[in-house]
Design an enzyme around this catalytic site. Sequence first.
Site, PDB file in Angstrom:
ATOM      1  N   TRP A  24       0.837  -1.212   0.000  1.00 23.23           N
ATOM      2  CA  TRP A  24       0.000   0.000   0.000  1.00 23.23           C
ATOM      3  C   TRP A  24       0.866   1.254   0.000  1.00 23.23           C
ATOM      4  O   TRP A  24       1.915   1.297   0.647  1.00 23.23           O
ATOM      5  CB  TRP A  24      -0.846  -0.003   1.276  1.00 23.23           C
ATOM      6  CG  TRP A  24      -1.400   1.347   1.652  1.00 23.23           C
ATOM      7  CD1 TRP A  24      -0.789   2.307   2.407  1.00 23.23           C
ATOM      8  CD2 TRP A  24      -2.654   1.883   1.267  1.00 23.23           C
ATOM      9  NE1 TRP A  24      -1.609   3.404   2.522  1.00 23.23           N
ATOM     10  CE2 TRP A  24      -2.759   3.176   1.836  1.00 23.23           C
ATOM     11  CE3 TRP A  24      -3.720   1.390   0.494  1.00 23.23           C
ATOM     12  CZ2 TRP A  24      -3.880   3.979   1.655  1.00 23.23           C
ATOM     13  CZ3 TRP A  24      -4.840   2.197   0.325  1.00 23.23           C
ATOM     14  CH2 TRP A  24      -4.918   3.478   0.900  1.00 23.23           C
ATOM     15  N   ASP A  27       0.216   9.276   0.725  1.00 23.65           N
ATOM     16  CA  ASP A  27       0.875  10.553   0.400  1.00 23.65           C
ATOM     17  C   ASP A  27       2.338  10.455  -0.049  1.00 23.65           C
ATOM     18  O   ASP A  27       3.136   9.764   0.587  1.00 23.65           O
ATOM     19  CB  ASP A  27       0.939  11.463   1.635  1.00 23.65           C
ATOM     20  CG  ASP A  27      -0.336  11.521   2.417  1.00 23.65           C
ATOM     21  OD1 ASP A  27      -1.327  10.906   2.014  1.00 23.65           O
ATOM     22  OD2 ASP A  27      -0.334  12.186   3.463  1.00 23.65           O
ATOM     23  N   PHE A  83       4.168   9.471  10.023  1.00 21.62           N
ATOM     24  CA  PHE A  83       3.231  10.135   9.123  1.00 21.62           C
ATOM     25  C   PHE A  83       3.985  11.085   8.188  1.00 21.62           C
ATOM     26  O   PHE A  83       5.203  11.171   8.205  1.00 21.62           O
ATOM     27  CB  PHE A  83       2.160  10.879   9.942  1.00 21.62           C
ATOM     28  CG  PHE A  83       0.974  10.016  10.339  1.00 21.62           C
ATOM     29  CD1 PHE A  83       1.036   8.637  10.306  1.00 21.62           C
ATOM     30  CD2 PHE A  83      -0.218  10.606  10.762  1.00 21.62           C
ATOM     31  CE1 PHE A  83      -0.053   7.845  10.670  1.00 21.62           C
ATOM     32  CE2 PHE A  83      -1.321   9.837  11.130  1.00 21.62           C
ATOM     33  CZ  PHE A  83      -1.240   8.457  11.082  1.00 21.62           C
ATOM     34  N   GLU A 209      -4.781  19.044   5.409  1.00 21.04           N
ATOM     35  CA  GLU A 209      -3.617  18.160   5.527  1.00 21.04           C
ATOM     36  C   GLU A 209      -2.565  18.554   4.485  1.00 21.04           C
ATOM     37  O   GLU A 209      -2.863  19.223   3.490  1.00 21.04           O
ATOM     38  CB  GLU A 209      -4.034  16.694   5.297  1.00 21.04           C
ATOM     39  CG  GLU A 209      -5.055  16.206   6.318  1.00 21.04           C
ATOM     40  CD  GLU A 209      -5.414  14.728   6.189  1.00 21.04           C
ATOM     41  OE1 GLU A 209      -5.539  14.065   7.221  1.00 21.04           O
ATOM     42  OE2 GLU A 209      -5.579  14.239   5.059  1.00 21.04           O
ATOM     43  N   TRP A 307      -9.647   9.184  -0.303  1.00 24.01           N
ATOM     44  CA  TRP A 307      -9.910   8.454   0.944  1.00 24.01           C
ATOM     45  C   TRP A 307     -11.298   7.834   0.982  1.00 24.01           C
ATOM     46  O   TRP A 307     -11.551   6.918   1.766  1.00 24.01           O
ATOM     47  CB  TRP A 307      -9.681   9.355   2.159  1.00 24.01           C
ATOM     48  CG  TRP A 307      -8.226   9.493   2.496  1.00 24.01           C
ATOM     49  CD1 TRP A 307      -7.474  10.642   2.509  1.00 24.01           C
ATOM     50  CD2 TRP A 307      -7.321   8.441   2.876  1.00 24.01           C
ATOM     51  NE1 TRP A 307      -6.168  10.361   2.854  1.00 24.01           N
ATOM     52  CE2 TRP A 307      -6.049   9.020   3.085  1.00 24.01           C
ATOM     53  CE3 TRP A 307      -7.455   7.065   3.036  1.00 24.01           C
ATOM     54  CZ2 TRP A 307      -4.929   8.276   3.461  1.00 24.01           C
ATOM     55  CZ3 TRP A 307      -6.338   6.318   3.404  1.00 24.01           C
ATOM     56  CH2 TRP A 307      -5.095   6.925   3.618  1.00 24.01           C
TER      57      TRP A 307
HETATM   58  C1  FRU Z   1      -3.153  12.497   4.319  1.00 23.75           C
HETATM   59  C2  FRU Z   1      -2.784  11.925   5.680  1.00 23.75           C
HETATM   60  C3  FRU Z   1      -1.823  12.836   6.407  1.00 23.75           C
HETATM   61  C4  FRU Z   1      -1.114  11.896   7.328  1.00 23.75           C
HETATM   62  C5  FRU Z   1      -1.032  10.641   6.506  1.00 23.75           C
HETATM   63  C6  FRU Z   1      -1.131   9.363   7.283  1.00 23.75           C
HETATM   64  O1  FRU Z   1      -3.581  11.545   3.398  1.00 23.75           O
HETATM   65  O2  FRU Z   1      -3.961  11.702   6.434  1.00 23.75           O
HETATM   66  O3  FRU Z   1      -2.431  13.932   7.055  1.00 23.75           O
HETATM   67  O4  FRU Z   1       0.140  12.380   7.699  1.00 23.75           O
HETATM   68  O5  FRU Z   1      -2.088  10.694   5.567  1.00 23.75           O
HETATM   69  O6  FRU Z   1      -0.919   8.259   6.445  1.00 23.75           O
END
Ligand code: FRU
Length: 502
Positions: A24, A27, A83, A209, A307
Amino acid sequence: MTAVTATTADTFRPALHYAARNTWLNDPNGLIHHEGVYHLYYQNNPRDNVWGNMSWGHATSTDLLTWTEHPVAIACDEFEDIFSGSIVFDRHNTSGFGTGSTAPLVAVYTSAYKTPSALHGVQAQSLAYSLDGGYTWTKHPGNPVLNRGSADFRDPKVIRYESDAGSYWVMAAVEAQDFEVVFYKSHDLKYWELLSSFGPANATGGVWECPDLFPLPVDGDPENLKWVLTVNLNPGGPNDGSAGQYFVGDFDGTTFTSDTTVTDGLQDPDRLAEYQWLDWGRDYYAAVSFSDVPDGRRLMIGWMNNWQYANEIPTSPWRSPMSLVREVSLHSVEGSWRLAQLAAGELAPRAGQSPSFSLAAVEISEGQRVLDGAAGSVQRIEFTATPGTAEEFGLIVRGEGAQGTRIGIRPAEALIVVDRRESGHTDFHESFASIDAAPIRATDGGYEITVYVDRCSVEVFAQGGRITLTELIFPAATSTQVSLYASGGTATLTSLNVTQYA
Ligand code: FRU
């Protein structure tokens, strides 16, 4: 582990876009050009093809088209998930992580703390460094370096801010639930001082984000720089779900001031079409730009997924591609500013390159006309046309029988649409079968559209890349036809060129 088995017919694996071998991704992270190599790190689950165990995967390229996957760069452990974040080349070793003559690459990432960490539930910013050009990484023992005690403080993008008054590191990160980008300053990447915040503004239909902040010349004039602040939000995009918006204005080293704010405070859902979007399609999220690209070029990549249905798209053993790498420029348009984006690197149309199929000046009559000789599943289609009496006209790609993805202009409504309702597999999620629209106006009486088709996606760049729509599709392998279509009348095709890549 969910069905991570090699399929013999991996018909959706893209040829022009990066996807991990058998895991998988989400970002893009830590994008940087360093010692002649483009590094793409990314949110990765090293053990599965659904979201989880977040770590930084790693791939490299020298042509922005072919990517080599490397071992996981920064792995999660029992205390923290890794993250999103960014990487800087700390050439003057301000952080002190360098040794001898080796200056470090420094990754600034979000530690998403889990039990049994004492910081469980907190998101804070941490560092890791590499002394071998980005292949192996060591976490800083003093992590986290910036902790506000917040559960939603994440996605740091660090840039070097240079001015007559001095130079220092600037971090843009988000307080996701507050629709705020927060700016911090540092001299050593370890001690951070709050500068200011921006937001809420324009679209706030979902958490903010993955911000980015960079200067661009207006219409290519280096004497006329504007600053662009991009911020992704989920959900709340113009066609639902995840999307990225941008603001154009100024950054004085402390504060970002937007010239393109339409609504201060919480969004008016009826005004989404007035905001500036990085992409109007359903599958371009978490877009951020590379650091240190030569010649001041600004290159961005987005995660090509949404998402809403990200974990369910029907690919195996991998899940989710990245977008093409896009070169971004800024243009003045009727007293405001607009980004334009074009495919970068080896994909850009080149002088002297001969298309494999061409058509010139022909009426697009009502109905559908299959173009013999234009079929393909990895191709660039350049299309220019002028409107006539048709309510809608354009191209159908990845077609066969009733299957196909429509890319159409509706001149009277001033819209461009991508209709993927009959694009192939759509039933894996209720919100996937969509028809998505973006505002478009004719320039010099016509429309110019470049489409990249790549096995499981269409990326549409219209009017010189001022409007883009990126969409995943999952057609039958045999659906490869390209057609022209018009409904409710006719239109005129002025040129069509198809370049096959595989
Ligand atoms: C965006 C997000 C970020 C986070 C990451 C976690 O898609 O939600 O804010 O750092 O993905 O995988």
